[in-house]
Design an enzyme around this catalytic site. Structure first.
Site, PDB file in Angstrom:
ATOM      1  N   ASP A   1      -8.011  -6.921   0.880  1.00 21.78           N
ATOM      2  CA  ASP A   1      -7.177  -7.002   2.079  1.00 21.78           C
ATOM      3  C   ASP A   1      -7.963  -6.386   3.217  1.00 21.78           C
ATOM      4  OD1 ASP A   1      -5.764  -4.236   3.214  1.00 21.78           O
ATOM      5  OD2 ASP A   1      -6.518  -4.059   1.157  1.00 21.78           O
TER       6      ASP A   1
ATOM      7  N   GLY B   1     -10.907   4.364  -0.817  1.00 23.31           N
ATOM      8  CA  GLY B   1     -11.796   5.322  -0.185  1.00 23.31           C
ATOM      9  C   GLY B   1     -13.133   4.764   0.217  1.00 23.31           C
TER      10      GLY B   1
ATOM     11  N   ASP C   1       0.864  -1.176   0.000  1.00 24.15           N
ATOM     12  CA  ASP C   1       0.000   0.000   0.000  1.00 24.15           C
ATOM     13  C   ASP C   1       0.901   1.227   0.000  1.00 24.15           C
ATOM     14  OD1 ASP C   1      -1.924   1.890   0.367  1.00 24.15           O
ATOM     15  OD2 ASP C   1      -2.794   0.995   2.159  1.00 24.15           O
ATOM     16  N   SER C   2       0.501   2.268  -0.694  1.00 25.78           N
ATOM     17  CA  SER C   2       1.379   3.416  -0.920  1.00 25.78           C
ATOM     18  C   SER C   2       1.640   4.284   0.298  1.00 25.78           C
ATOM     19  CB  SER C   2       0.781   4.311  -2.013  1.00 25.78           C
ATOM     20  OG  SER C   2      -0.407   4.930  -1.534  1.00 25.78           O
ATOM     21  N   GLY C   3       0.847   4.105   1.359  1.00 21.64           N
ATOM     22  CA  GLY C   3       1.025   4.913   2.561  1.00 21.64           C
ATOM     23  C   GLY C   3       0.084   6.091   2.667  1.00 21.64           C
ATOM     24  N   GLY C   4      -0.666   6.378   1.600  1.00 25.58           N
ATOM     25  CA  GLY C   4      -1.537   7.544   1.622  1.00 25.58           C
ATOM     26  C   GLY C   4      -2.589   7.495   2.707  1.00 25.58           C
TER      27      GLY C   4
END
Length: 374
Positions: free
Chosen positions: A267, A217, A93-96
């Site tokens: 996930d 989201g 996951d990108s961390g956003g």
């Protein structure tokens, strides 16, 4: 698109589909549930246990790994696969989402996000380019674009701002992605609970050269019917030849309903987090082992489970472990829960392949839409 990443749909039933994502580190059978190994570990589990339960891929997280132990250190130690002793596919996951939910004193602008670590208050800057660099250093196989996730409910103006920013960041993430063997990148559809914004985001990302597309989201405060409505809105605008990943979802009922609407990958921390808090997922539904009624219950946790944790330990013993706050309680219940989730995914794959998914869905809903034992 790299030639060593492929997705093949083998059978469909309605919108539900089963297939295979093929990558050099192994095949990922879809629909797939990815156990969450946020900080390079699936909590309370040995890596080999996770594999033996049927997981083809696990998830790690940029935000947590960049803070501790650091992406550069992981790279020096041979990459995330060697570091955590998991030689199979890894998605990062990108961390956003974590920047928005965990970081202190964050400041967002066009370039990225400046924030303070929730661990020690140290200052960091995360941009699309830095997120992709970290994912490259970690060596993950499926890498996610950097995006902004807005918690719902939110105003249309706020959702639109974040969606358009995420699209610009998608372009930058795609450009920064290093297309090396065994690496793939997914874009992330945003747009909150606004159908028009979701469609615009999906169409724009479908035109970009991503290996797969995620729906982000959701499961951020909205009711299930809103989540399902957004999936129904988005899926028709996603390319059928690319995998669809619903991020951060969910309950067994969520998984079944989303597979019915065409989602391929999931996930969620739910099975592991529940296991650490005395909750068990079983063929009877969700059980709360803290309840006093289990103190003298000699029955196994789930006699229908293929997993030793569910089959070989009594509810009375597990109740005792939970109430005594023994570490073994967390280990056994997490083991059981991940086994249940992987069994559920295999059940759905088999049902779709054999043309009986509608019946599987109906029977599963009878279990998961009754009142949970909480």
């Amino acid at each position: 698109m790299t030639s060593d990443f492929s997705f093949t749909v083998s059978r469909t039933e309605g919108a539900a589909r089963t297939g295979t994502i093929s990558m050099p580190r192994g095949d990922i059978r879809t629909p797939a549930f990815m156990p969450v190994g946020t900080a390079a570990t699936v909590k309370a589990m040995y890596p080999q246990q996770v594999r033996e339960l049927g997981a083809d891929i696990v998830l790690g997280n940029v935000y947590h790994l960049m803070l501790r132990p650091g992406a550069e250190r992981v790279a020096e130690l041979g990459g995330l696969h060697r570091f955590m002793n998991w030689p199979y596919p890894i998605l990062t996951d990108s961390g956003g989402f974590q920047v928005m939910s965990l970081a202190k004193l964050r400041k967002l602008d066009e370039n990225g996000v400046t924030f303070q670590s929730h661990i020690d208050g140290s200052r960091h800057v995360l941009t699309p380019e830095r997120s992709m660099e970290i994912q490259h250093l970690l060596g993950s196989n499926i890498q996610m674009q950097f995006d902004e996730c807005v918690k719902l409910p939110a105003s249309d103006a706020e959702v639109e701002r974040a969606m358009r920013l995420s699209l610009r960041w998608a372009e930058r993430s795609r450009k920064a992605f290093r297309a090396e063997p065994g690496r793939a990148i997914y874009g992330i559809v945003q747009g909150g609970a606004n159908e028009a914004l979701r469609i615009e985001s999906a169409k724009a990302l479908a035109d970009m050269d991503f290996h797969g597309l995620a729906i982000g989201g959701l499961a951020v405060g909205e009711p299930q019917d809103v989540m399902l409505a957004m999936i129904e809105t988005v899926v028709p605008h996603l390319p059928t030849e690319r995998p669809r990943y619903l991020m951060g979802v969910g309950t067994p009922d969520d998984l079944i309903e989303c597979v019915a609407r065409g989602v391929d990958m999931f996930d969620c921390v739910m099975p592991t987090r529940a296991g650490r808090h005395g909750q068990a997922y079983t063929s009877e539904g969700r059980l709360n082992l803290r309840n006093a009624k289990y103190a003298n219950d000699p029955r196994p946790l789930d006699e229908n489970s293929p997993c030793a944790a569910g089959r070989d330990y009594s509810r009375a013993y597990l109740h005792h472990l939970v109430r005594s706050e023994e570490i073994l309680a967390m280990m056994l219940l997490t083991w059981n829960n991940l086994a249940y989730y992987q069994q559920l995914m295999q059940g759905m794959r088999d049902a779709i392949a054999e043309g009986r998914f509608a019946d599987f869905r109906r029977r599963s809903r009878e279990i998961w839409r009754k009142d949970a034992d909480v």
